[in-house]
Design a protein around this motif. Structure first.
Motif, PDB file in Angstrom:
ATOM      1  N   PRO A 166       2.137   7.625  -2.415  1.00  0.00           N
ATOM      2  CA  PRO A 166       2.085   6.361  -1.373  1.00  0.00           C
ATOM      3  C   PRO A 166       2.113   7.192  -0.148  1.00  0.00           C
ATOM      4  CG  PRO A 166       4.278   6.823  -2.719  1.00  0.00           C
ATOM      5  CD  PRO A 166       3.281   7.572  -3.198  1.00  0.00           C
ATOM      6  N   VAL A 167       1.648   6.550   0.902  1.00  0.00           N
ATOM      7  CA  VAL A 167       1.515   7.051   2.236  1.00  0.00           C
ATOM      8  C   VAL A 167       2.029   6.000   3.288  1.00  0.00           C
ATOM      9  CG1 VAL A 167       0.014   8.098   4.120  1.00  0.00           C
ATOM     10  CG2 VAL A 167      -0.486   8.304   1.496  1.00  0.00           C
ATOM     11  N   LEU A 168       2.824   6.349   4.465  1.00  0.00           N
ATOM     12  CA  LEU A 168       3.258   5.548   5.185  1.00  0.00           C
ATOM     13  C   LEU A 168       2.780   6.341   6.633  1.00  0.00           C
ATOM     14  CD1 LEU A 168       6.970   4.374   4.863  1.00  0.00           C
ATOM     15  CD2 LEU A 168       4.989   3.231   5.238  1.00  0.00           C
ATOM     16  N   ALA A 228       0.675   0.858   5.334  1.00  0.00           N
ATOM     17  CA  ALA A 228       1.003   1.445   4.069  1.00  0.00           C
ATOM     18  C   ALA A 228      -0.489   1.678   3.368  1.00  0.00           C
ATOM     19  CB  ALA A 228       1.779   0.420   3.252  1.00  0.00           C
ATOM     20  N   ALA A 229      -0.328   2.829   2.480  1.00  0.00           N
ATOM     21  CA  ALA A 229      -1.464   3.088   1.880  1.00  0.00           C
ATOM     22  C   ALA A 229      -1.153   4.029   0.773  1.00  0.00           C
ATOM     23  CB  ALA A 229      -2.671   3.642   2.639  1.00  0.00           C
ATOM     24  N   MET A 230      -2.131   4.184  -0.268  1.00  0.00           N
ATOM     25  CA  MET A 230      -2.109   5.145  -1.338  1.00  0.00           C
ATOM     26  C   MET A 230      -3.341   6.169  -1.222  1.00  0.00           C
ATOM     27  SD  MET A 230       0.418   3.633  -2.766  1.00  0.00           S
ATOM     28  CE  MET A 230       0.560   4.695  -4.632  1.00  0.00           C
ATOM     29  N   TYR A 279      -6.489  14.177   8.501  1.00  0.00           N
ATOM     30  CA  TYR A 279      -7.362  13.083   7.755  1.00  0.00           C
ATOM     31  C   TYR A 279      -6.748  13.016   6.728  1.00  0.00           C
ATOM     32  CZ  TYR A 279     -10.997  10.414   6.410  1.00  0.00           C
ATOM     33  OH  TYR A 279     -11.874   9.572   5.504  1.00  0.00           O
ATOM     34  N   LEU A 280      -6.485  11.698   5.995  1.00  0.00           N
ATOM     35  CA  LEU A 280      -6.251  11.479   4.680  1.00  0.00           C
ATOM     36  C   LEU A 280      -7.073  10.119   4.200  1.00  0.00           C
ATOM     37  CD1 LEU A 280      -2.285  11.336   4.716  1.00  0.00           C
ATOM     38  CD2 LEU A 280      -3.580  13.386   4.064  1.00  0.00           C
ATOM     39  N   ALA A 281      -7.811  10.463   2.981  1.00  0.00           N
ATOM     40  CA  ALA A 281      -8.603   9.388   2.564  1.00  0.00           C
ATOM     41  C   ALA A 281      -7.731   8.456   1.911  1.00  0.00           C
ATOM     42  CB  ALA A 281      -9.412   9.892   1.579  1.00  0.00           C
ATOM     43  N   LEU A 282      -7.231   7.262   2.769  1.00  0.00           N
ATOM     44  CA  LEU A 282      -6.601   6.241   2.258  1.00  0.00           C
ATOM     45  C   LEU A 282      -6.955   4.968   1.541  1.00  0.00           C
ATOM     46  CD1 LEU A 282      -4.380   6.005   5.680  1.00  0.00           C
ATOM     47  CD2 LEU A 282      -3.951   7.479   3.700  1.00  0.00           C
TER      48      LEU A 282
END
Length: 321
Positions: free
Chosen positions: A235-237, A227-229, A117-120
């Motif tokens: 940066p996240v893909l 795509a997110a941060m 889980y990532l808080a995007l």
């Protein structure tokens, strides 16, 4: 084995006991799902976050048993991006299945993919755009020996064939556009679209006369929803349709549905300028995704697909390709 207690936000899913077991096997602890809540995860699979009493969370994708190959391909793509040392990706925690599918139609069972889980956060600021562009350039500079990928995968629910090929124009014609055009015809969207598509396929090499793309590692489905941060600016893909291909195809997808800060494009072009004929090839790459949306979501995309393929044929007839 305890059965997860349903939360107020989401009823207990029949696959959750297997998901719980898979997380425990991966982490080696006594993780117990005490809360499950729906999460935004696109329109292809259902998604939820699950957590225990301590608040440890995981992101879970769920689908019928036949989705297992899709989840396996997604895990493979995430691993490839992570190995490129360019983007953060959610770590794969577990792949699994629950229930016994019917041998004939795979009904009755469930497949799942458990991710970190990532808080995007969405890309919003100029700084976000610049950092994302820098990471994308770094990923695109990771190249392979041929176009394609060691395994086939998916673009949404649609199969994406990745047999290795030395010639990108031929690869794109035979492994990207031709299957989508054939599927559109089978779904009743033939007629003028099929006629224009068949006219375009042998002409695609004309769009690459003065341009030789490198075999870049590309995401393959790079719209803003994938795509997110993170809060710290990383940066996240995610949700990849990974392969080695022309980096322009990723850039074209970012423009198709909008959502990237303008500074993203300026930063990317400064670090690695695009070829002068990119605007024309952008139509080709957009056509692939619009055809896929036509095949997945229906007639609402037919007009745009026909517009793109007709425009490409017109431009090639005028000798611009």
């Amino acid at each position: 084995m305890s059965t997860p207690r349903p939360s107020a936000a989401h009823p207990a899913h029949p696959a959750l006991p297997a998901v719980e077991d898979a997380i425990r096997a991966h982490t080696g602890n006594a993780f117990r799902i005490t809360h499950a809540a729906p999460a935004s995860g696109g329109c292809i699979h259902s998604a939820m976050t699950v957590s225990d009493a301590a608040g440890t969370r995981y992101f879970v994708k769920l689908g019928p048993a036949h989705c297992a190959p899709m989840f396996a391909a997604e895990a493979d793509g995430l691993a490839a991006i992570a190995a490129s040392d360019s983007f953060r990706t959610p770590a794969v925690v577990a792949l699994g299945a629950a229930g016994e599918p019917d041998a004939a139609d795979q009904a009755g069972g469930h497949a799942f993919l458990v991710l970190e889980y990532l808080a995007l956060q969405p890309l919003q600021s100029a700084t976000d755009g610049a950092r994302f562009a820098e990471a994308l350039v770094a990923m695109h500079r990771r190249t392979g020996e041929t176009f394609g990928w060691p395994r086939d995968n998916f673009i949404g629910r649609s199969p994406q064939h990745n047999a290795p090929h030395a010639n990108w124009a031929q690869f794109f014609a035979e492994h990207r556009l031709r299957p989508q055009l054939a599927l559109a015809r089978d779904k009743g969207f033939g007629g003028e679209l099929h006629k224009q598509g068949e006219r375009l396929l042998p002409r695609i090499p004309a769009l690459f006369l003065d341009y030789r793309p490198r075999e870049s590692l590309v995401h393959g489905d790079l719209w803003h929803g994938n795509a997110a941060m993170l809060a710290d600016g990383t940066p996240v893909l995610f949700d990849p349709a990974i392969h080695h291909g022309d980096r322009e195809s990723d850039l074209a997808m970012t423009e198709l549905f909008g959502g990237f800060p303008s500074n993203f494009y300026a930063t990317y072009r400064k670090a690695w300028p695009l070829h002068e004929d990119y605007e024309q090839r952008k139509l080709l790459y957009s056509l692939y995704h619009v055809l896929n949306h036509l095949n997945l979501f229906g007639r609402g995309y037919l007009g745009e697909a026909l517009r793109l393929v007709t425009k490409l044929n017109e431009e090639l007839t005028l000798g611009r390709g």
